[in-house]
Design an enzyme around this catalytic site. Structure first.
Site, PDB file in Angstrom:
ATOM      1  N   ASP A 262      41.230  14.425  31.824  1.00 18.16           N
ATOM      2  CA  ASP A 262      41.029  12.978  31.880  1.00 18.16           C
ATOM      3  C   ASP A 262      42.348  12.267  32.136  1.00 18.16           C
ATOM      4  OD1 ASP A 262      38.464  13.462  31.041  1.00 18.16           O
ATOM      5  OD2 ASP A 262      38.910  13.033  28.940  1.00 18.16           O
TER       6      ASP A 262
HETATM    7  N1  URA Z   1      38.198  17.315  26.836  1.00 19.56           N
HETATM    8  C1  URA Z   1      38.292  15.989  27.037  1.00 19.56           C
HETATM    9  O1  URA Z   1      37.633  15.207  26.364  1.00 19.56           O
HETATM   10  N2  URA Z   1      39.138  15.552  27.983  1.00 19.56           N
HETATM   11  C2  URA Z   1      39.907  16.366  28.721  1.00 19.56           C
HETATM   12  O2  URA Z   1      40.680  15.897  29.573  1.00 19.56           O
HETATM   13  C3  URA Z   1      39.792  17.743  28.508  1.00 19.56           C
HETATM   14  C4  URA Z   1      38.918  18.192  27.554  1.00 19.56           C
END
Ligand code: URA
Length: 248
Positions: free
Chosen positions: A113
């Site tokens: 993310d």
């Molecule tokens: N889990 C999440 O919530 N975000 C990420 O970027 C990776 C794993």
């Protein structure tokens, strides 16, 4: 059409091979194929659903081979604030800006993310990327998480056992409480899937909110002391270890 996979040999449709290789979105991949710019084993293929064996077929776009370049494997320490897509319609910084000096055509293995930082593998090897991201191979990914409010043992236990998300129950995870400060808990979680925003959604499912998320390890490979925003090549030994985790 159902996905075909042999136990060890990934087989995907042509449009998916292109999009997985980070070359194009699924829609752009369709256009490239329909424009006759994609060859499989030297022959132009316009059938987007043509099955491709990543170990055997040679795919090229505009006569540039997709799967037979010198393979490159990088470990990037993604800073928060960067997205992992090649082009961002909202103009946010992308990890490709951090990789500007890499001369090969590479793509990130899976996603992190925008607000997540940490270990991101980057490669031009579509088969390797498939192994690392396909949940069937159960490659462990470890995250350091800071949540609010302070979590009870029961909340951590729920995460450990697996929680129900809207796309189904999660597998059990490994959880280790690191410390509590004020209204926050810091813990480590190791999961073997990689669903969209999985850790954040798991935390929400037990009544918390993620304030910080850092991926510290993938398949036994640790981020260690790599400076944030930089990358390095994997060593042959590290690559071997990663491959081994997909054969367990
Ligand atoms: N889990 C999440 O919530 N975000 C990420 O970027 C990776 C794993």
């Amino acid at each position: 059409m159902k996905k075909q996979t042999t136990e060890k040999r990934p087989i995907k449709t042509l449009d998916r091979v292109l999009s997985k290789a980070g070359l194009a979105s699924r829609t752009e991949a369709l256009r490239l194929i329909q424009q006759g710019r994609v060859r499989v084993n030297g022959t132009i293929v316009r059938d987007v659903e043509r099955w491709i064996d990543l170990e055997r077929d040679r795919v090229s776009v505009d006569d540039r081979p997709l799967l037979r370049q010198k393979r490159i494997y990088l470990l990037l320490y993604k800073p928060p604030g960067y997205v992992t897509t090649r082009v961002d319609p909202q103009g946010r910084p992308t990890v490709y800006e951090l990789l500007a000096e890499v001369r090969q055509w590479v793509f990130p293995v899976g996603r992190l993310d925008q607000d997540t930082s940490g270990l991101l593998l980057v490669t031009n090897d579509a088969q390797f990327a498939e192994r690392m991201t396909n949940p069937d191979y159960k490659v462990p990914k470890t995250y350091l998480v800071k949540v609010v409010p302070r979590f009870s043992d029961d909340q951590l236990e729920q995460l450990r056992q697996g929680v129900v998300l809207k796309d189904g129950p999660t597998r059990p995870s490994i959880i280790q409480r690191l410390r509590d400060t004020g209204n926050h808990t810091f813990f480590e979680i190791t999961i073997t899937e990689g669903r969209n925003r999985q850790v954040r959604r798991m935390v929400e499912a037990v009544g918390g909110k993620t304030l910080k998320l850092v991926r510290v390890a993938v398949g036994g490979l640790q981020i260690e002391r790599l400076p944030i925003g930089t990358y390095r090549e994997l060593t042959a030994e590290e690559l071997q270890v990663l491959w081994r985790t997909t054969k367990a």
